[in-house]
Motif scaffolding. Structure first.
Motif, PDB file in Angstrom:
ATOM      1  N   HIS A 489       6.278 -23.476 -15.297  1.00 39.27           N
ATOM      2  CA  HIS A 489       6.512 -24.075 -16.609  1.00 39.27           C
ATOM      3  C   HIS A 489       5.457 -25.137 -16.939  1.00 39.27           C
ATOM      4  O   HIS A 489       5.054 -25.293 -18.094  1.00 39.27           O
ATOM      5  N   GLU A 490       5.004 -25.860 -15.888  1.00 45.01           N
ATOM      6  CA  GLU A 490       3.960 -26.869 -16.093  1.00 45.01           C
ATOM      7  C   GLU A 490       2.655 -26.210 -16.553  1.00 45.01           C
ATOM      8  O   GLU A 490       1.948 -26.715 -17.421  1.00 45.01           O
ATOM      9  N   MET A 491       2.361 -25.054 -15.976  1.00 41.93           N
ATOM     10  CA  MET A 491       1.163 -24.300 -16.367  1.00 41.93           C
ATOM     11  C   MET A 491       1.238 -23.916 -17.846  1.00 41.93           C
ATOM     12  O   MET A 491       0.238 -24.007 -18.578  1.00 41.93           O
ATOM     13  N   CYS A 492       2.405 -23.504 -18.254  1.00 42.13           N
ATOM     14  CA  CYS A 492       2.596 -23.122 -19.666  1.00 42.13           C
ATOM     15  C   CYS A 492       2.425 -24.330 -20.587  1.00 42.13           C
ATOM     16  O   CYS A 492       1.813 -24.219 -21.654  1.00 42.13           O
ATOM     17  N   ARG A 493       2.963 -25.488 -20.150  1.00 38.20           N
ATOM     18  CA  ARG A 493       2.849 -26.706 -20.963  1.00 38.20           C
ATOM     19  C   ARG A 493       1.391 -27.131 -21.119  1.00 38.20           C
ATOM     20  O   ARG A 493       1.000 -27.683 -22.143  1.00 38.20           O
ATOM     21  N   LYS A 494       0.586 -26.875 -20.078  1.00 35.89           N
ATOM     22  CA  LYS A 494      -0.832 -27.244 -20.123  1.00 35.89           C
ATOM     23  C   LYS A 494      -1.676 -26.252 -20.927  1.00 35.89           C
ATOM     24  O   LYS A 494      -2.880 -26.416 -21.049  1.00 35.89           O
ATOM     25  N   GLY A 495      -1.011 -25.236 -21.437  1.00 38.68           N
ATOM     26  CA  GLY A 495      -1.723 -24.271 -22.275  1.00 38.68           C
ATOM     27  C   GLY A 495      -2.450 -23.199 -21.495  1.00 38.68           C
ATOM     28  O   GLY A 495      -3.247 -22.444 -22.054  1.00 38.68           O
ATOM     29  N   LEU A 496      -2.186 -23.127 -20.175  1.00 40.22           N
ATOM     30  CA  LEU A 496      -2.826 -22.079 -19.368  1.00 40.22           C
ATOM     31  C   LEU A 496      -2.103 -20.755 -19.585  1.00 40.22           C
ATOM     32  O   LEU A 496      -0.869 -20.709 -19.540  1.00 40.22           O
ATOM     33  N   GLU A 497      -2.856 -19.729 -19.827  1.00 45.13           N
ATOM     34  CA  GLU A 497      -2.258 -18.409 -20.021  1.00 45.13           C
ATOM     35  C   GLU A 497      -1.992 -17.786 -18.659  1.00 45.13           C
ATOM     36  O   GLU A 497      -2.920 -17.491 -17.908  1.00 45.13           O
ATOM     37  N   LEU A 498      -0.712 -17.614 -18.355  1.00 38.02           N
ATOM     38  CA  LEU A 498      -0.352 -17.021 -17.067  1.00 38.02           C
ATOM     39  C   LEU A 498      -0.864 -15.590 -17.021  1.00 38.02           C
ATOM     40  O   LEU A 498      -0.745 -14.845 -17.989  1.00 38.02           O
ATOM     41  N   ASN A 499      -1.438 -15.223 -15.894  1.00 37.02           N
ATOM     42  CA  ASN A 499      -1.938 -13.858 -15.760  1.00 37.02           C
ATOM     43  C   ASN A 499      -1.076 -13.068 -14.789  1.00 37.02           C
ATOM     44  O   ASN A 499      -0.129 -13.597 -14.193  1.00 37.02           O
ATOM     45  N   ILE A 500      -1.429 -11.833 -14.604  1.00 36.43           N
ATOM     46  CA  ILE A 500      -0.639 -10.945 -13.760  1.00 36.43           C
ATOM     47  C   ILE A 500      -0.612 -11.436 -12.309  1.00 36.43           C
ATOM     48  O   ILE A 500       0.392 -11.290 -11.617  1.00 36.43           O
ATOM     49  N   CYS A 501      -1.711 -12.072 -11.868  1.00 36.26           N
ATOM     50  CA  CYS A 501      -1.778 -12.579 -10.483  1.00 36.26           C
ATOM     51  C   CYS A 501      -0.737 -13.667 -10.245  1.00 36.26           C
ATOM     52  O   CYS A 501      -0.112 -13.726  -9.186  1.00 36.26           O
ATOM     53  N   THR A 502      -0.571 -14.546 -11.255  1.00 31.41           N
ATOM     54  CA  THR A 502       0.417 -15.634 -11.138  1.00 31.41           C
ATOM     55  C   THR A 502       1.822 -15.054 -10.992  1.00 31.41           C
ATOM     56  O   THR A 502       2.577 -15.434 -10.088  1.00 31.41           O
ATOM     57  N   TYR A 503       2.165 -14.149 -11.905  1.00 30.71           N
ATOM     58  CA  TYR A 503       3.501 -13.528 -11.845  1.00 30.71           C
ATOM     59  C   TYR A 503       3.699 -12.763 -10.544  1.00 30.71           C
ATOM     60  O   TYR A 503       4.770 -12.826  -9.929  1.00 30.71           O
ATOM     61  N   ASN A 504       2.664 -12.043 -10.112  1.00 31.51           N
ATOM     62  CA  ASN A 504       2.791 -11.263  -8.868  1.00 31.51           C
ATOM     63  C   ASN A 504       3.043 -12.172  -7.672  1.00 31.51           C
ATOM     64  O   ASN A 504       3.784 -11.807  -6.754  1.00 31.51           O
ATOM     65  N   SER A 505       2.431 -13.373  -7.675  1.00 32.64           N
ATOM     66  CA  SER A 505       2.637 -14.336  -6.577  1.00 32.64           C
ATOM     67  C   SER A 505       4.092 -14.789  -6.522  1.00 32.64           C
ATOM     68  O   SER A 505       4.697 -14.838  -5.446  1.00 32.64           O
ATOM     69  N   ILE A 506       4.641 -15.115  -7.694  1.00 27.41           N
ATOM     70  CA  ILE A 506       6.050 -15.572  -7.760  1.00 27.41           C
ATOM     71  C   ILE A 506       6.982 -14.432  -7.370  1.00 27.41           C
ATOM     72  O   ILE A 506       7.936 -14.633  -6.607  1.00 27.41           O
ATOM     73  N   ILE A 507       6.709 -13.248  -7.895  1.00 26.23           N
ATOM     74  CA  ILE A 507       7.550 -12.079  -7.580  1.00 26.23           C
ATOM     75  C   ILE A 507       7.523 -11.803  -6.081  1.00 26.23           C
ATOM     76  O   ILE A 507       8.564 -11.532  -5.461  1.00 26.23           O
ATOM     77  N   ASN A 508       6.324 -11.914  -5.478  1.00 29.85           N
ATOM     78  CA  ASN A 508       6.188 -11.696  -4.033  1.00 29.85           C
ATOM     79  C   ASN A 508       7.004 -12.741  -3.261  1.00 29.85           C
ATOM     80  O   ASN A 508       7.680 -12.412  -2.277  1.00 29.85           O
ATOM     81  N   GLY A 509       6.946 -13.998  -3.718  1.00 24.04           N
ATOM     82  CA  GLY A 509       7.706 -15.062  -3.066  1.00 24.04           C
ATOM     83  C   GLY A 509       9.214 -14.820  -3.148  1.00 24.04           C
ATOM     84  O   GLY A 509       9.929 -14.994  -2.158  1.00 24.04           O
ATOM     85  N   LEU A 510       9.667 -14.410  -4.313  1.00 24.15           N
ATOM     86  CA  LEU A 510      11.096 -14.120  -4.495  1.00 24.15           C
ATOM     87  C   LEU A 510      11.544 -12.968  -3.608  1.00 24.15           C
ATOM     88  O   LEU A 510      12.625 -13.005  -3.009  1.00 24.15           O
ATOM     89  N   CYS A 511      10.690 -11.950  -3.502  1.00 25.45           N
ATOM     90  CA  CYS A 511      11.020 -10.786  -2.670  1.00 25.45           C
ATOM     91  C   CYS A 511      11.109 -11.180  -1.199  1.00 25.45           C
ATOM     92  O   CYS A 511      12.031 -10.749  -0.489  1.00 25.45           O
TER      93      CYS A 511
END
Length: 750
Positions: A489-511
């Motif tokens: 959420h902090e990344m989003c607030r800073k205006g950084l566009e989340l990419n597929i790598c970011t989401y894949n990292s979180i998804i991997n962590g959750l898994c």
């Protein structure tokens, strides 16, 4: 044969010229058409050469003649005195007309001409005609530097009407030529000044005008013109047009000319045409030099044509041309990009043997190449070598090595090198910091990772999406999913566009945390944000389902992935294969392997390892051996894991002869036994009463710092005690307590 080759070259060059014209922008085409229409004018202008005009200034009156005579005599007789003192009495009577008449009297005394001209400039008398006269005298006196300065100073005037001034200057230069110097070098100097001033269109007009007088500027001037055109992408095509047109009016291009055009063609992306030009220059009797070959070699390096590069290097060496540092560096870069870093280092050795000395860039390229292969030892040797050679590593060199160390998990060495970099006052950039942050995150040292992030911000560097993705990935691996979500959420607030790598990292962590439902939910959220899952996303989720043995859900994800048009990789199939094997569905695993081979999807060692491991567990070594032979027949090279699986399987089945043979083979290939494989071999040999082999392996295992089973320690304690080796017995007891009991107690407390 020779006649055929000549015909081929001629025909190829005609086709080459046609292709060049087709590839030019519209304005270049219009110019080409216009120039083509002027070919007849060129030939007629060369056949009907116009004579230079006679110089005919107005005649001085008797009174003017007297003043001019007095001034001329005064400056000749009193040349040691300053002109301002000598000519002070004449200042009130002096007019601009007098300048030319005085120059007529002193034109054979070059030093006096310059002094007199300087004096007239103080009084602001000299006009363009006078300037041209002095330029002509300077060239006739072989002082081309002064002529260059006089012309250059004229164009340096502010608010100059370029078009009018150019026409006026050319007219005066031609008007004063016949009687004031008659040295054609004057036109070279004027042409060169125009080119250097960026007045390329005026330079071309001047070239065309000179043709009317039967004069062509020197090849050096023409090359300067070509070079200027080739510096600007918009005029690259024009450089090639000029090359062809100047050839038609008598310019005899040299090797430097061809090199400029070949470089222009490369900038236009026409490597094959440039190579054809190299062939043409030889046909025209122009010998290619090292620059010619290095230009083409660099072009082929950029498009990854390794075989052509190697062929050209051999060809230039056969011609007695020694490759320069540019050729060697380009070749090393291409080899590194192709993953052939070892071959790249061999080129470095050849380079130094030929006394062509590598620079910082060459070493950094190889260091980066070895780091990307994970061979940080080789990279470190090169780093030490360049320092020994007094070649100073820059921040790019340090960053390349730091990245390699971080990827290999050698964070202590990476930190030491980072501190050394700071001590050398080299400023790390975002890439350096992100590499270290990623390394600490992978090592689970999140405190150090965030400390570096804060340090990065304090010195004014902006963390990018890659930096935050590394931090998010590290948090997920440490099980700090809530913190990772906050970071998202902090990344989003800073205006950084989340990419597929970011989401894949979180998804991997959750898994990995076993929260598959939350991972699926995040995948849905990313799609709502306009970022669609890729092969890695699906493979990660399938792996999670396979590990929990939910093969139906894993298969459903595969179907969804295929419906989206995403191509599964061998990693995807390996995940499925592992799932089938863990679930005891070996028949399904074998069917998957058969399907992969039928579809032309080449499995790797990991694919086969999953099946072989399960058959070893089932003690079915005959089937395991059949699969291993099939793997080798398919050209799949066994890895370290393959050998360890087979060795443990054969030891369990008491096939010690086969296990020992595989051990020797893997050592020869540079692979290492795991602790569990050593334990299996040692136990197998002890059961067969092969004490010598067992002891040899046990000592080898200890030297490598690997821990044996408590059972093996007990056996060797008893053996050494019975043999009377009390010192060794006590030593083994200490090791057993430290490695087995203490570690067991620590693990129990956790």
């Amino acid at each position: 044969m020779k006649r055929c080759a000549i015909f081929y070259l001629r025909h190829s060059f005609q086709l080459f010229s046609h292709h060049l014209y087709v590839g030019f922008p519209r304005n270049s085409l219009q110019l080409i058409v216009g120039r083509s229409l002027n070919k007849k004018l060129y030939s007629s202008s060369l056949s009907n050469v116009r004579p230079f005009p006679d110089y005919s200034p107005k005649k001085p009156t008797i009174k003017d003649s007297e003043i001019v005579h007095q001034i001329s005599n005064a400056i000749k007789l009193r040349r040691s005195e300053p002109l301002c003192r000598i000519l002070k009495p004449y200042e009130s009577k002096f007019r601009s007309d007098h300048v030319i008449w005085v120059l007529m009297n002193i034109k054979n005394d070059y030093e006096l001409v310059l002094n007199f001209f300087d004096w007239t400039r103080l009084l602001r008398y000299p006009n363009l005609e006078v300037r041209c006269i002095v330029v002509q005298i300077a060239v006739a006196s072989k002082d081309l530097k002064m002529a260059h300065e006089l012309i250059h100073d004229f164009w340096a005037k502010p608010n100059l009407d370029i078009s009018h001034s150019f026409t006026h200057f050319v007219d005066q230069l031609i008007y004063t030529y016949k009687d004031w110097g008659s040295d054609p070098h004057v036109f070279d100097v004027f042409f060169q000044v125009l080119v250097e001033a960026g007045m390329v269109s005026e330079a071309r007009k001047f070239f065309d005008k000179l043709l009317n007088y039967g004069i062509i500027v020197s090849i050096d001037s023409c090359n300067l013109y070509l070079s200027q055109l080739s510096r600007n992408f918009d005029t690259l095509g024009m450089a090639i047009v000029v090359f062809i047109e100047f050839l038609q009016v008598g310019v005899r291009w040299n090797t430097a000319s061809y090199n400029i055009i070949m470089n222009s063609l490369l900038q236009l992306g026409k490597i094959k045409e440039a190579h054809l030009f190299l062939m043409k220059m030889e046909f025209k009797g122009c010998t290619p030099d090292v620059v010619s070959y290095s230009t083409i070699i660099n072009g082929y390096c950029h498009i990854g044509e390794l075989q052509k590069v190697l062929w050209l290097v051999k060809k230039m060496q056969k011609k007695g041309l020694k490759p320069n540092s540019y050729v060697y560096s380009s070749l090393i870069l291409l080899l590194c990009k192709s993953g052939k870093v070892v071959e790249g280092e061999k080129v470095l050795r050849e380079m130094t043997d030929q006394r062509v000395f590598p620079d910082n860039v060459t070493y950094t390229t190889l260091i980066d190449g070895f780091c990307k292969l994970g061979n940080t030892e080789a990279a470190y040797k090169l780093f030490d070598e360049m320092e020994a050679q007094k070649i100073v590593p820059d921040f790019i060199t340090y960053t390349a090595l730091i990245c390699g160390l971080c990827q290999s998990g050698k964070m202590i060495e990476a930190e030491r090198l980072f501190n050394e970099m700071l001590k050398e006052e080299l400023e790390p950039d975002e890439v350096t910091y992100t590499a270290l942050i990623d390394g600490y995150c992978k090592a689970g040292e999140m405190k150090k990772a965030f400390s570096l992030h804060n340090q990065m911000v304090q010195i004014g560097l902006t963390p990018n999406i890659v930096t935050y993705t590394a931090l998010a990935d590290g948090l997920c691996k440490c099980g700090e999913l809530d913190t990772a979500n906050e970071l998202l959420h902090e990344m989003c607030r800073k205006g950084l566009e989340l990419n597929i790598c970011t989401y894949n990292s979180i998804i991997n962590g959750l898994c990995k945390a076993g929260n598959i439902s939350q991972a699926i939910k995040l995948m849905e959220e990313m799609q709502e944000a306009g970022i669609y899952p890729d092969t890695i996303t699906y493979t990660t989720l399938m792996d999670a389902y396979c590990k929990t043995r939910e093969m139906v859900k894993a298969h459903a994800l595969l179907r969804e992935m295929l419906d989206r048009g995403l191509q599964p990789t061998v990693v995807t199939f390996n995940v499925l294969m592992n799932g089938f094997c863990l679930s005891g569905m070996l028949e399904d695993g074998e069917r998957l392997l058969k399907w992969m081979l039928e579809k032309g999807i080449m499995p790797n060692a990991t694919t086969y390892n999953s099946i072989m491991k399960q058959y070893c567990i089932r003690n079915s070594m005959r089937t395991t051996t059949e699969i291993y032979r099939e793997m080798c027949a398919q050209g799949v090279i066994p890895d370290s894991n393959t050998y360890n699986i087979l060795i443990k399987g054969h030891c369990k089945a008491r096939n010690m002869k086969e296990a020992w043979f595989l051990h020797k083979e893997m050592v020869e290939k540079g692979f290492n036994l795991t602790a569990s494989s050593y334990n299996a071999l040692i136990k197998g040999f002890l059961k067969r009463k092969k004490l010598l082999e067992a002891r040899q392996l046990f000592e080898e295992m200890r030297r490598k710092g690997l821990v044996a089973d408590a059972e093996i320690y007990n056996l060797f304690v008893d053996i050494n005690y019975e043999e009377g080796n009390l010192e060794t017995t006590l030593e083994l007891c200490d090791e057993a307590i430290e490695n087995c009991l203490v570690d067991e107690a620590r693990n129990g407390n956790r």
